[in-house]
Design an enzyme around this catalytic site. Sequence first.
Site, PDB file in Angstrom:
ATOM      1  N   ILE A 137       0.828  -1.205   0.000  1.00  0.00           N
ATOM      2  CA  ILE A 137       0.000   0.000   0.000  1.00  0.00           C
ATOM      3  C   ILE A 137       0.859   1.251   0.000  1.00  0.00           C
ATOM      4  CG2 ILE A 137      -1.595   1.359   1.406  1.00  0.00           C
ATOM      5  CD1 ILE A 137      -2.887  -1.319   2.266  1.00  0.00           C
ATOM      6  N   TYR A 183      -2.860  -6.217  16.855  1.00  0.00           N
ATOM      7  CA  TYR A 183      -2.963  -5.409  15.635  1.00  0.00           C
ATOM      8  C   TYR A 183      -4.327  -4.744  15.549  1.00  0.00           C
ATOM      9  CZ  TYR A 183      -3.555  -4.662  10.553  1.00  0.00           C
ATOM     10  OH  TYR A 183      -3.824  -4.136   9.310  1.00  0.00           O
ATOM     11  N   LYS A 190      -5.194  -0.740  15.559  1.00  0.00           N
ATOM     12  CA  LYS A 190      -5.917  -0.065  14.478  1.00  0.00           C
ATOM     13  C   LYS A 190      -7.169   0.637  15.002  1.00  0.00           C
ATOM     14  CE  LYS A 190      -3.345  -1.083  10.844  1.00  0.00           C
ATOM     15  NZ  LYS A 190      -2.581  -0.044  10.129  1.00  0.00           N
TER      16      LYS A 190
END
Length: 260
Positions: A22, A156, A160
């Site tokens: 990305i 994770y 986020k």
Amino acid sequence: MSNVTQRFEGYGALITGAARGIGEATARRLAAEGARVLIADVNDEAARKTAADIPGAESFRCDVGDRSQVEAAVAYAVECFGSLDVLVNNAYSCSLDAPLIEDQSDDSWERDLNITLTGAFRCARAALPALAATGRGAIVNIGSVNGEQDFGNHAYSAAKAGLASFTRTLAGDVASRGVRVNQINPGTIRTPGWAGRDAEMARLAETVYPLGRVGEPEDIAAAVAFLASRDAAWITGTTLRVDGGLLAVNMAFPAVVEAR
């Protein structure tokens, strides 16, 4: 990329975790629209290789877990480009879950939060004076659908979710300085992390994604370019899902109901 509007002519952009995936696609998109980009990544060799393939790009080894490296990357971007207008917080860490939560180590938990959440804080803190000085500064944080729904990866996902909260509070804090802060939550994206898992990707595309495919890095890069540009001049503190409809549509439920 031909015939692209030059929305970022004269802009300097710093993108973390930009050597591949990305981050790389975002660097290419912003550069194609006129920006000069700093490929910041802990993998120095890969960063240099990516930068060499993007006109006007520079590379810098940066571990977002290290405040001094983050501050050095920001200073280098300003030195190279004359200004820093866009920060994209893309670097992350995603550790495998232990079979049982009680077996999860402190180290893996702390690493994911340190890189994914606190790393974004370090970068924003370091970049804000430069971003505010331009009068058009924008921060785009790369979140995840994991921050909204259970797809595994405890640390994770928590990081986020925290990043989305930080996006909102930071947006309010820096709005008066002319800096906008937004977040993008991608679904499954065909990045190097999914290499060798084509069969899984195909099943995901068929069974859980209403638009019938998984995402490409360029899908996220296009969203970043919009939120970082003046086209989004009245948007701040928002989280944009770029997930192929994953969280909006439950594909399993109608399949079961129709099968009755």
